[in-house]
Design a protein around this motif. Sequence first.
Motif, PDB file in Angstrom:
ATOM      1  N   GLY A 223       0.818  -1.212   0.000  1.00 16.41           N
ATOM      2  CA  GLY A 223       0.000   0.000   0.000  1.00 16.41           C
ATOM      3  C   GLY A 223       0.847   1.255   0.000  1.00 16.41           C
ATOM      4  N   TYR A 224       1.890   1.275   0.834  1.00 16.27           N
ATOM      5  CA  TYR A 224       2.769   2.439   0.866  1.00 16.27           C
ATOM      6  C   TYR A 224       3.594   2.549  -0.429  1.00 16.27           C
ATOM      7  N   SER A 225       4.015   1.439  -0.974  1.00 14.80           N
ATOM      8  CA  SER A 225       4.764   1.481  -2.236  1.00 14.80           C
ATOM      9  C   SER A 225       3.929   2.092  -3.344  1.00 14.80           C
ATOM     10  N   ILE A 226       2.670   1.681  -3.425  1.00 12.93           N
ATOM     11  CA  ILE A 226       1.761   2.229  -4.435  1.00 12.93           C
ATOM     12  C   ILE A 226       1.550   3.722  -4.199  1.00 12.93           C
ATOM     13  N   ALA A 227       1.331   4.102  -2.940  1.00 10.02           N
ATOM     14  CA  ALA A 227       1.115   5.519  -2.620  1.00 10.02           C
ATOM     15  C   ALA A 227       2.317   6.362  -3.021  1.00 10.02           C
ATOM     16  N   ILE A 228       3.520   5.883  -2.722  1.00 10.86           N
ATOM     17  CA  ILE A 228       4.735   6.636  -3.051  1.00 10.86           C
ATOM     18  C   ILE A 228       4.898   6.753  -4.556  1.00 10.86           C
ATOM     19  N   LEU A 229       4.709   5.653  -5.266  1.00 10.13           N
ATOM     20  CA  LEU A 229       4.900   5.668  -6.718  1.00 10.13           C
ATOM     21  C   LEU A 229       3.922   6.613  -7.403  1.00 10.13           C
ATOM     22  N   ILE A 230       2.641   6.524  -7.042  1.00  9.43           N
ATOM     23  CA  ILE A 230       1.635   7.396  -7.653  1.00  9.43           C
ATOM     24  C   ILE A 230       1.915   8.854  -7.316  1.00  9.43           C
ATOM     25  N   SER A 231       2.284   9.133  -6.069  1.00  9.09           N
ATOM     26  CA  SER A 231       2.533  10.513  -5.649  1.00  9.09           C
ATOM     27  C   SER A 231       3.735  11.111  -6.366  1.00  9.09           C
ATOM     28  N   VAL A 232       4.812  10.340  -6.484  1.00 11.08           N
ATOM     29  CA  VAL A 232       6.010  10.851  -7.155  1.00 11.08           C
ATOM     30  C   VAL A 232       5.736  11.092  -8.637  1.00 11.08           C
TER      31      VAL A 232
END
Length: 322
Positions: A223-232
């Motif tokens: 979940g955090y990996s997805i959040a970071i990737l989308i945000s960046v």
Amino acid sequence: MQGGHRTSAALQRLVGEGVLTAAQLDAVAAALAAEDARNRPPPGKLIAEIAAYIGAGLLLGGGGLVLATSWDDLAAIVRATLFAAVTIGLVFGGIAVAGGVSVLFHGAVDGPTARLRLATVLFALAAVSLLVTVGTAIGDGNEDTAWAVATVVATVAAGVGYFAIRSLPGLVTCAVLSACAVPAVLDVLFDVDEPWIGVGLLVLGALWFALTRIGVFVELWAGYSIAILISVVGAQLTGDTDLTSAYLLTAMVAIACFALYAAQRSAVLVIGGGAAVALSAAEAVWQLTDGAVGAAGAVLAVGAIVLIVGAVLLARASKTSV
């Protein structure tokens, strides 16, 4: 393997401290070995699971080839009907493989079986098939609107599939479809350019951060990996004409990662935050110095110093906590 070594070392330490006798140690070791053997899937079951995945892949690939060779000859309603049938088949196939409706929507699955793993893949494929179904059904003459509606519907379906049986394939499917839905909807509703699409993805990334933080997703690291990737990605898209917004917003993503890491020690947060800092610093130096090599070297030197200081402080903190 590493966990087994730690368990063995802990048991040996208990024997040395007199808590356990040698006979008790042997009994515990035998019980652990028996439990490990019981949890290890038999070769026949493993082969059957692999065969099921191969069969599903060949079936979908063959169906895709058939449709590709005759796609232009089929009317839109026929295409939509075919994919609707595939979607329904995948959904009911997933339910049957999982063991019935009673198995679904029971929260986290502790050690999912081969049947549940296969069911989650079928549900994820059903969401993708639904995407094509909806897009094909309403896409005649207005492809952009059809794509926007289809991605939203498919995202909702993927979410339902994930909560039916929580799994990594379902979560990744939700991530990909939601990341496709945001720019599609913004383009149709507001006809926006890349910077505003980037803002939309930043909002989506913030939503993934929030949902992961409150425990909606079982797979915390994913979940955090997805959040970071989308945000960046969203932050970078805002810098279509000027890098300033890109590196400033990327730095804000890094700050969010470190703030969350202080409250929830997930390694993905500190790794993602570090990567975001590196990207933000590189872009800032590139713009502010017009690509000067000396400035890039200075960033490397500062980074090395910060890394050394952090390592020393971490080592001291570890010694103090012992």
